[in-house]
Design a protein around this motif. Sequence first.
Motif, PDB file in Angstrom:
ATOM      1  N   LYS A 126       5.892  10.873   0.252  1.00  0.00           N
ATOM      2  CA  LYS A 126       5.422  10.152  -0.930  1.00  0.00           C
ATOM      3  C   LYS A 126       6.274   8.898  -1.070  1.00  0.00           C
ATOM      4  CE  LYS A 126       3.823  14.320  -3.314  1.00  0.00           C
ATOM      5  NZ  LYS A 126       2.402  14.091  -2.991  1.00  0.00           N
TER       6      LYS A 126
ATOM      7  N   TYR B 264       0.800  -1.222   0.000  1.00  0.00           N
ATOM      8  CA  TYR B 264       0.000   0.000   0.000  1.00  0.00           C
ATOM      9  C   TYR B 264       0.839   1.281   0.000  1.00  0.00           C
ATOM     10  CZ  TYR B 264      -3.706  -3.257   1.327  1.00  0.00           C
ATOM     11  OH  TYR B 264      -4.589  -4.303   1.354  1.00  0.00           O
ATOM     12  N   GLY B 265       2.160   1.168   0.151  1.00  0.00           N
ATOM     13  CA  GLY B 265       2.997   2.352   0.228  1.00  0.00           C
ATOM     14  C   GLY B 265       3.088   2.880   1.654  1.00  0.00           C
TER      15      GLY B 265
ATOM     16  N   GLU C 132       8.589   7.638  -8.839  1.00  0.00           N
ATOM     17  CA  GLU C 132       7.932   7.420 -10.126  1.00  0.00           C
ATOM     18  C   GLU C 132       6.483   7.889 -10.123  1.00  0.00           C
ATOM     19  OE1 GLU C 132       8.426   3.429 -11.434  1.00  0.00           O
ATOM     20  OE2 GLU C 132      10.621   3.553 -11.517  1.00  0.00           O
ATOM     21  N   ASP C 133       5.873   7.968  -8.919  1.00  0.00           N
ATOM     22  CA  ASP C 133       4.508   8.499  -8.827  1.00  0.00           C
ATOM     23  C   ASP C 133       4.464   9.977  -9.201  1.00  0.00           C
ATOM     24  OD1 ASP C 133       3.690   6.027  -7.974  1.00  0.00           O
ATOM     25  OD2 ASP C 133       3.705   6.534  -5.842  1.00  0.00           O
ATOM     26  N   MET C 134       5.616  10.652  -9.091  1.00  0.00           N
ATOM     27  CA  MET C 134       5.708  12.062  -9.463  1.00  0.00           C
ATOM     28  C   MET C 134       6.336  12.239 -10.840  1.00  0.00           C
ATOM     29  SD  MET C 134       6.980  13.669  -5.813  1.00  0.00           S
ATOM     30  CE  MET C 134       6.798  15.367  -6.420  1.00  0.00           C
ATOM     31  N   GLY C 135       6.586  11.105 -11.509  1.00  0.00           N
ATOM     32  CA  GLY C 135       7.171  11.183 -12.837  1.00  0.00           C
ATOM     33  C   GLY C 135       8.656  11.480 -12.844  1.00  0.00           C
TER      34      GLY C 135
ATOM     35  N   ASP D 248       7.048   6.790  -3.696  1.00  0.00           N
ATOM     36  CA  ASP D 248       7.847   6.400  -4.852  1.00  0.00           C
ATOM     37  C   ASP D 248       8.031   7.598  -5.772  1.00  0.00           C
ATOM     38  OD1 ASP D 248       8.907   5.179  -7.200  1.00  0.00           O
ATOM     39  OD2 ASP D 248       7.974   3.285  -6.627  1.00  0.00           O
TER      40      ASP D 248
ATOM     41  N   LYS E 262      14.265   4.030  -1.894  1.00  0.00           N
ATOM     42  CA  LYS E 262      13.476   4.246  -3.104  1.00  0.00           C
ATOM     43  C   LYS E 262      13.736   5.620  -3.720  1.00  0.00           C
ATOM     44  CE  LYS E 262       9.616   1.068  -2.874  1.00  0.00           C
ATOM     45  NZ  LYS E 262       8.172   0.919  -3.122  1.00  0.00           N
ATOM     46  N   TRP E 263      14.025   6.593  -2.871  1.00  0.00           N
ATOM     47  CA  TRP E 263      14.181   7.959  -3.366  1.00  0.00           C
ATOM     48  C   TRP E 263      15.604   8.288  -3.797  1.00  0.00           C
ATOM     49  CZ3 TRP E 263      10.931  11.728  -4.791  1.00  0.00           C
ATOM     50  CH2 TRP E 263       9.572  11.562  -4.482  1.00  0.00           C
TER      51      TRP E 263
ATOM     52  N   LYS F  27      12.825  10.167 -11.463  1.00  0.00           N
ATOM     53  CA  LYS F  27      13.675   9.035 -11.107  1.00  0.00           C
ATOM     54  C   LYS F  27      14.326   9.279  -9.739  1.00  0.00           C
ATOM     55  CE  LYS F  27      13.279   6.603 -14.955  1.00  0.00           C
ATOM     56  NZ  LYS F  27      12.703   5.240 -14.955  1.00  0.00           N
TER      57      LYS F  27
ATOM     58  N   ARG G 243       2.520   5.924   3.037  1.00  0.00           N
ATOM     59  CA  ARG G 243       1.658   6.968   3.592  1.00  0.00           C
ATOM     60  C   ARG G 243       0.544   6.392   4.472  1.00  0.00           C
ATOM     61  NH1 ARG G 243      -0.007  11.431  -0.726  1.00  0.00           N
ATOM     62  NH2 ARG G 243      -0.354  12.594   1.212  1.00  0.00           N
TER      63      ARG G 243
END
Length: 397
Positions: free
Chosen positions: A188, A72-73, A192-195, A190, A127-128, A197, A75
């Motif tokens: 946040k 679920y991530g 990639e959810d913000m477009g 991931d 991830k970031w 890398k 958050r």
Amino acid sequence: ATSRLFYGWYVLAASFFLLFFQSGARYSFGIMFKPMAAELGWNRASISSVFFLNTVFFALTMSLAGKLYDRYGPRWVILVSTVLLAAGYISTSQVYALWQFHLFYGVLTAVGIGGASVPLIAALMSKWFAKRRGLVISLALSGNCMGQFVMVPIINWFVLAYGWRFSYVLLGFIILAGNTLLVLTVIKGDPEDMGIKPYGYDLVDAAATPEKPNNAIPQPNDLSLMQASKTRSFWFFLLFMFICGSGDFLVAAHLVPVVTDYGVSPTSAANMMAWFGLLSMGGILIAGPASDLIGNKIPIALTFVLRLILFLMILKYPSPITFFIFAVGFGFTLLITAPLNTTLVGRLYGFKHLGLISGFITTIHHLGGGFWAFMGGVLFDKTGSYQITFALSAALA
């Protein structure tokens, strides 16, 4: 647009403060210990049993939270955990029976803390950030140390001024407000959810390609947890982590009660606990580079040599000065093994099942810690001091 600050740095700052608030609250247990015992008439074994239960549920929750995080991530996991943690602290302020303390602090707060613990924050940072990942994780985890250093004396002031019940309510609302704000406005899961890398993704990806043909380092066989459990080294590893946890959690739970038994003021005792937390940051920052130079075994061995010396010191020369030396010295050793264990597990058993094996070993670490903190209370009630507990801790080290 290219000059804008990479969003991962905001996630890093938010993660720092998540751990800041949670560690400050978690390490306030020792400050509440004697005021609760005095008002409710509980002995130290009873209060320590709640701490034991808390460490068990905390360890079990970390594994479950990791699976929920993957699905679920972060958050929703952190948000639900925050609500449970705040509810646990606020409910703890209203306890009058021991079973209520077991339920609200032993279970509810443990589940809440486990949902936003160090391993999950480290995974979020991974991830970031592809580049400078080790530095970034260390910076995020330093919130754990700084929270203890800053918040423990503040919480102690509120306990002395307004009592432990008000202080637990205050902790609950601080965590509820602070963590919720950070999760809803900054965190946040991931990039990639913000477009975008991960930070340094292109550089790391390009640099990794030419290294593969030259990598002649033999890799260990990837062992499952069951396969690893059939090796002798695995059981030595578990024993080592059980002993390591026993010292960590004994001091975390009983440092303030111990030193105040010898006439140290509650304010000075809280300051010792604060420095205990701050010095742990020094240990974790030194451990990584040291292991790169001389391997894992020597730093781990030196850690236990230092602990042996510190336990023997307060056994023979208990005083405000030696207690302060003990607090900062033991604090320095507190997190040294944290960055070393993962790499050691990888070298011994491979990296394919690293998460599962490391998680199991961490659970044993917490079980050892909770059990020995509980036994510290039991032995105090039997003998009227911590002498036997510290002597046994020295022998184990």
